[in-house]
Design a protein around this motif. Structure first.
Motif, short mmCIF file in Angstrom:
data_model
loop_
_atom_site.label_atom_id
_atom_site.label_comp_id
_atom_site.label_asym_id
_atom_site.label_seq_id
_atom_site.Cartn_x
_atom_site.Cartn_y
_atom_site.Cartn_z
N SER A 39 45.35 -6.28 73.33
CA SER A 39 46.48 -6.25 74.25
C SER A 39 47.27 -7.57 74.29
O SER A 39 48.32 -7.64 74.92
N ALA A 40 46.77 -8.59 73.61
CA ALA A 40 47.40 -9.91 73.68
C ALA A 40 48.86 -9.95 73.24
O ALA A 40 49.69 -10.52 73.95
N PRO A 41 49.23 -9.36 72.09
CA PRO A 41 50.64 -9.46 71.67
C PRO A 41 51.62 -8.84 72.68
O PRO A 41 52.64 -9.44 73.00
N LYS A 42 51.28 -7.66 73.19
CA LYS A 42 52.17 -7.00 74.15
C LYS A 42 52.27 -7.80 75.43
O LYS A 42 53.35 -7.98 76.00
N MET A 43 51.13 -8.31 75.91
CA MET A 43 51.11 -9.08 77.14
C MET A 43 51.96 -10.35 77.00
O MET A 43 52.76 -10.67 77.88
#
Length: 123
Positions: A39-43
């Motif tokens: 989920s890191a890139p979207k966050m």
């Protein structure tokens, strides 16, 4: 007229740089707390878009590193997230006649967050 344009637009890009630095810092803090690589890139993109307006293009690079244990901390390792963002902005006052910024201007910022992770031994 050229100096006024450079001053106004230059101030805009200095402000955008500050906002990107704030956004990458908050994104790094959020990523280190969540510690979810999927989920890191979207966050990170959501944080940057919330802080910075009028983005034509956004590139975000996220690096997650596991660092060796700090000698001052017993039985723990450290996790580091580095968030680097590059935004593209349309110039407000681009001109081929008078001095001005290019038609598209790139602004870049980066921040890091590190946390210690305790490792417990199974008995």
């Amino acid at each position: 007229m050229g100096f006024v344009i450079l001053a106004v637009e230059g101030t805009r890009y200095i402000h955008e740089k500050s906002r990107i630095e704030d956004a990458t810092e908050m994104a790094a803090f959020a990523l280190i707390l969540e510690d979810n690589v999927q989920s890191a890139p979207k966050m990170a993109q959501e944080y940057i878009r919330a802080y910075v307006r009028d983005i034509d293009d956004l590139k975000v690079v996220i690096e997650r590193d596991v660092l060796p244990a700090n000698p001052g901390l017993q039985a723990s390792s450290r996790v580091r997230y580095t968030v680097t963002a590059q935004t593209m902005h349309q110039s407000w006052f681009h001109s081929d006649i008078i001095p001005s910024f290019p038609e598209k201007q790139t602004v870049k910022g980066s921040s890091q967050a590190i946390k210690s992770v305790s490792i417990t031994k199974q008995e």
